[in-house]
Design a protein around this motif. Structure first.
Motif, PDB file in Angstrom:
ATOM      1  N   SER A  24      36.120   1.813  25.968  1.00  0.00           N
ATOM      2  CA  SER A  24      36.313   2.156  24.551  1.00  0.00           C
ATOM      3  C   SER A  24      35.011   2.030  23.783  1.00  0.00           C
ATOM      4  N   ARG A  25      34.185   1.029  24.142  1.00  0.00           N
ATOM      5  CA  ARG A  25      32.917   0.845  23.445  1.00  0.00           C
ATOM      6  C   ARG A  25      31.884   1.898  23.832  1.00  0.00           C
ATOM      7  N   GLN A  26      32.042   2.522  24.993  1.00  0.00           N
ATOM      8  CA  GLN A  26      31.113   3.589  25.374  1.00  0.00           C
ATOM      9  C   GLN A  26      31.404   4.872  24.608  1.00  0.00           C
ATOM     10  N   ASP A  27      32.658   5.018  24.168  1.00  0.00           N
ATOM     11  CA  ASP A  27      33.099   6.245  23.511  1.00  0.00           C
ATOM     12  C   ASP A  27      32.598   6.261  22.076  1.00  0.00           C
ATOM     13  N   LYS A  28      31.660   7.154  21.787  1.00  0.00           N
ATOM     14  CA  LYS A  28      31.081   7.212  20.444  1.00  0.00           C
ATOM     15  C   LYS A  28      31.910   8.084  19.502  1.00  0.00           C
ATOM     16  N   ALA A  29      32.686   8.997  20.056  1.00  0.00           N
ATOM     17  CA  ALA A  29      33.475   9.903  19.215  1.00  0.00           C
ATOM     18  C   ALA A  29      34.832   9.277  18.891  1.00  0.00           C
ATOM     19  N   ALA A  30      35.420   9.725  17.796  1.00  0.00           N
ATOM     20  CA  ALA A  30      36.747   9.232  17.399  1.00  0.00           C
ATOM     21  C   ALA A  30      37.804   9.754  18.367  1.00  0.00           C
ATOM     22  N   ARG A  31      38.921   9.042  18.445  1.00  0.00           N
ATOM     23  CA  ARG A  31      40.030   9.503  19.276  1.00  0.00           C
ATOM     24  C   ARG A  31      40.538  10.838  18.767  1.00  0.00           C
ATOM     25  N   GLN A  32      41.034  11.633  19.708  1.00  0.00           N
ATOM     26  CA  GLN A  32      41.481  12.982  19.393  1.00  0.00           C
ATOM     27  C   GLN A  32      42.946  13.141  19.752  1.00  0.00           C
ATOM     28  N   SER A  33      43.540  14.207  19.255  1.00  0.00           N
ATOM     29  CA  SER A  33      44.937  14.494  19.608  1.00  0.00           C
ATOM     30  C   SER A  33      45.044  14.723  21.112  1.00  0.00           C
ATOM     31  N   ALA A  34      46.113  14.237  21.694  1.00  0.00           N
ATOM     32  CA  ALA A  34      46.306  14.389  23.131  1.00  0.00           C
ATOM     33  C   ALA A  34      46.421  15.857  23.494  1.00  0.00           C
ATOM     34  N   PRO A  35      45.886  16.256  24.639  1.00  0.00           N
ATOM     35  CA  PRO A  35      45.994  17.663  25.055  1.00  0.00           C
ATOM     36  C   PRO A  35      47.449  18.067  25.243  1.00  0.00           C
ATOM     37  N   VAL A  36      47.743  19.313  24.897  1.00  0.00           N
ATOM     38  CA  VAL A  36      49.126  19.796  24.975  1.00  0.00           C
ATOM     39  C   VAL A  36      49.396  20.543  26.276  1.00  0.00           C
ATOM     40  N   ALA A  37      48.346  20.805  27.068  1.00  0.00           N
ATOM     41  CA  ALA A  37      48.519  21.560  28.308  1.00  0.00           C
ATOM     42  C   ALA A  37      47.571  21.011  29.366  1.00  0.00           C
ATOM     43  N   PHE A  38      47.900  21.288  30.607  1.00  0.00           N
ATOM     44  CA  PHE A  38      47.033  20.889  31.721  1.00  0.00           C
ATOM     45  C   PHE A  38      46.025  21.986  31.990  1.00  0.00           C
ATOM     46  N   GLY A  39      44.802  21.581  32.359  1.00  0.00           N
ATOM     47  CA  GLY A  39      43.792  22.544  32.760  1.00  0.00           C
ATOM     48  C   GLY A  39      43.434  23.503  31.645  1.00  0.00           C
ATOM     49  N   ASN A  40      43.030  24.706  32.040  1.00  0.00           N
ATOM     50  CA  ASN A  40      42.720  25.782  31.103  1.00  0.00           C
ATOM     51  C   ASN A  40      42.821  27.098  31.851  1.00  0.00           C
ATOM     52  N   ALA A  41      42.305  28.165  31.241  1.00  0.00           N
ATOM     53  CA  ALA A  41      42.431  29.480  31.865  1.00  0.00           C
ATOM     54  C   ALA A  41      41.679  29.553  33.192  1.00  0.00           C
ATOM     55  N   ARG A  42      40.549  28.882  33.253  1.00  0.00           N
ATOM     56  CA  ARG A  42      39.756  28.906  34.483  1.00  0.00           C
ATOM     57  C   ARG A  42      40.329  27.982  35.540  1.00  0.00           C
ATOM     58  N   PHE A  43      40.916  26.880  35.090  1.00  0.00           N
ATOM     59  CA  PHE A  43      41.495  25.906  36.011  1.00  0.00           C
ATOM     60  C   PHE A  43      42.969  25.698  35.665  1.00  0.00           C
ATOM     61  N   PRO A  44      43.808  26.671  35.988  1.00  0.00           N
ATOM     62  CA  PRO A  44      45.235  26.561  35.645  1.00  0.00           C
ATOM     63  C   PRO A  44      45.934  25.549  36.538  1.00  0.00           C
ATOM     64  N   PRO A  45      46.985  24.933  36.058  1.00  0.00           N
ATOM     65  CA  PRO A  45      47.742  23.987  36.889  1.00  0.00           C
ATOM     66  C   PRO A  45      48.349  24.697  38.096  1.00  0.00           C
TER      67      PRO A  45
END
Length: 581
Positions: free
Chosen positions: A548-569
């Motif tokens: 948690s201390r290494q993470d400099k960016a704020a927490r983000q909304s959880a992803p709503v899907a797995f992978g992406n178009a290039r790496f589909p589930p």
């Protein structure tokens, strides 16, 4: 002056034409040697007779030059003849109160005396190479463990008590157990009780999807369990000597499940279980198609965020090499590096070094060359010998003499679900990393680049375990010496596996933790241990706080899907590779 005869000279050509076997004979002879040693290795359990003979001769040669030591050994039994019963070293074989009664206590006393005799006869011999001393001492202890009074009916009071109380039914039940185990072994069945621990049913059940697959790995992305998540994902490289789900065991002790519950986006590599067709896959393949391919996929699925890379055992060694390679390429995709019971420097590699000598590796290569891989049973036999008193002989006494069965549990079932090692990769690992220590010495080449650990400037979180005989914690501690960033080191109780699977909530767990800032004086391992603050509970909590201390960016909304178009589930976790026999 005469010109030397070489294979390219006219004289050599004429001789070769007259006798075509002249220049073929060496290759044929080498092939015959390799075939012979490969066949012989199956009868010597993968141990080279030449190496054992060399070790024995070196030991005897140096011991005969020590008349004082020989005289001491000659009178050692007499000086201890009238000693009162002593507990000796901590040994679970003799913890019953029955062993403190006569004549059993004398058997234990004699056994401890024999251990002391052979330790004095094999260790600290002037001039004897440490590797030879370790090997001959190891062989001596293997023989002693086989001859322990705990292993025999007539010298074990616990067996005799069980016979009296059960009317001999324990022996009948032991025969039944022996037959069951023998039948399962010859038919290739899984050990009794393993059917209750099937990946995807009772273990490795954390929800997720396989989002990438090639001929070496599957990459699993796990479903978020919190509304928001840390910005930087965690990519875990397990060892390919084991199946990944040691880090995703039962729901109550799954590191993966716990991590996603803390708001981390977790990716896990699941290695293919190689066969003969994979014999030529080497360390470059494991780097390119394994670690680097996984990092590329994670970087694409979670764009714009750096990655927290973690590695366990051999996976940690690969993570170190990947971090060093990325440093050479000036690739800054990593945010941090976490290492669990992982070594980069193999100069003090623990008890496994007994099996990794030049003679043994050459012999082992010929065994692997014939079949294309190192078999699971061959690896299991080596690990059994490291703790033969606990993993072999105590099992025989309990199951076959006492007629009892230890209940199968998740970690034990996982341990029996072993994997193979490709011929080329394992040969390169043993020769270059283990024997030559090429990575630490700065001349290890991978994917066309020479990599050096000093180029790693990432913050490091390293975990060692107190009872680790595979990666001793003092060896793991050396990460302080060969990386250039800040190092947080945790030392936890337990062994190579149970010390890592250390879920919160267990009262029998503790760990010591301290951070070393880059550029400040380095402590020795023992000085570090004496001064590091210690805590009750699981080191997982400290690692989560560190991530948690290494993470400099704020927490983000959880992803709503797995992978992406290039790496589909592709399919649900745990995927296909984990089920490969």
């Amino acid at each position: 002056m005469f010109d030397p005869i070489t294979p390219e000279s006219p004289v050599a050509d004429s001789r070769a034409s007259a006798n075509p076997m002249t220049w073929l004979a060496p290759d044929m002879a080498d092939q015959a040697d390799q075939t012979w040693q490969g066949w012989l290795s199956h009868f010597t359990f993968g141990l080279t007779p030449a190496g054992l003979a060399e070790t024995g001769f070196a030991w005897l040669s140096h011991l005969t030059l020590c008349p004082g030591r020989l005289a001491e050994l000659a009178v050692l039994p007499l000086t201890h003849l009238h000693d009162p019963f002593a507990e000796g070293p901590r040994d679970s074989r003799f913890r019953s109160e029955l062993w403190k009664q006569w004549p059993w206590r004398q058997y234990v006393q004699n056994f401890h005396l024999a251990q002391a005799f052979w330790d004095r006869a094999t260790l600290d011999i002037p001039g004897l190479a440490p590797a030879h001393a370790r090997s001959i001492n190891f062989v001596a202890h293997q023989v002693l463990n086989a001859l322990s009074p705990a292993n025999f009916w007539l010298t074990n009071p616990e067996i005799q008590k069980a016979v009296r109380q059960s009317g001999g039914q324990n022996l009948v039940q032991g025969l039944i157990h022996f037959y069951e185990d023998w039948q399962r072994r010859v038919t290739g069945q899984r050990p009794k009780g393993m059917d209750a621990f099937i990946p995807g049913r009772t273990v490795a059940v954390t929800p997720g999807r396989v989002v990438f697959r090639n001929d070496l790995i599957e990459l699993i992305q796990y479903a978020p369990q919190t509304a928001d998540v840390h910005a930087a994902p965690v990519l875990i490289l397990p060892a390919w000597i084991m199946k990944y789900y040691i880090l995703d065991l039962s729901p109550h002790n799954s590191l993966v499940k716990w991590l996603v519950g803390q708001g981390h986006t977790v990716f896990m590599v699941s290695w293919k279980n190689p066969g003969s067709v994979d014999r030529d896959k080497g360390m470059d393949d494991y780097m390119r198609d394994g670690a680097l391919a996984a990092l590329d996929a994670v970087s694409d699925i979670v764009p714009g965020q750096k990655v927290n890379l973690a590695g366990y055992c051999l996976g940690g060694t690969l993570a170190l090499i990947l971090a060093a390679w990325l440093a050479v390429k000036r690739d800054d995709r990593l945010q941090s590096l976490s290492l669990f019971a992982a070594q980069g420097d193999f100069t003090e590699a623990g008890e496994l070094s007994v099996f990794v000598t030049d003679s043994e590796v050459a012999y082992l290569k010929n065994m692997m060359r014939a079949q294309g891989y190192l078999d699971t049973r061959q690896m299991a036999g080596a690990f059994q010998m490291l703790r033969s008193s606990e993993s072999l002989w105590s099992h025989i006494v309990r199951d076959y003499w006492l007629g009892q069965r230890a209940e199968m549990f998740d970690l034990l079932a996982w341990n029996a679900d072993a994997t193979r090692m490709p011929y080329r990769m394992h040969s390169e690992y043993l020769e270059k990393l283990f024997l030559q220590n090429a990575f630490i010495n700065g001349h290890y080449r991978v994917l066309g680049e020479t990599v050096a650990p000093e180029n790693i400037t990432l913050p490091v979180f390293a975990v060692g375990t107190e009872s680790d005989h595979v990666a001793p914690w003092r060896s793991v501690y050396k990460v302080h010496q060969f990386t250039a960033g800040d190092v947080t080191f945790a030392l936890t109780n337990g062994g190579h596996n149970a010390g890592i699977v250390s879920e919160p909530g267990r009262t029998d767990r503790h760990y010591c933790l301290a951070e070393h800032k880059a550029g400040t004086p380095l402590q020795s391992p023992d000085d570090w241990r004496a001064g590091a603050p210690c805590h009750t509970g699981s080191w997982w909590l400290a690692w989560d706080d560190w991530l948690s201390r290494q993470d400099k960016a704020a927490r983000q909304s959880a992803p709503v899907a797995f992978g992406n178009a290039r790496f589909p589930p592709l399919e649900a976790a745990p995927g296909l590779y984990v089920h490969q026999p």
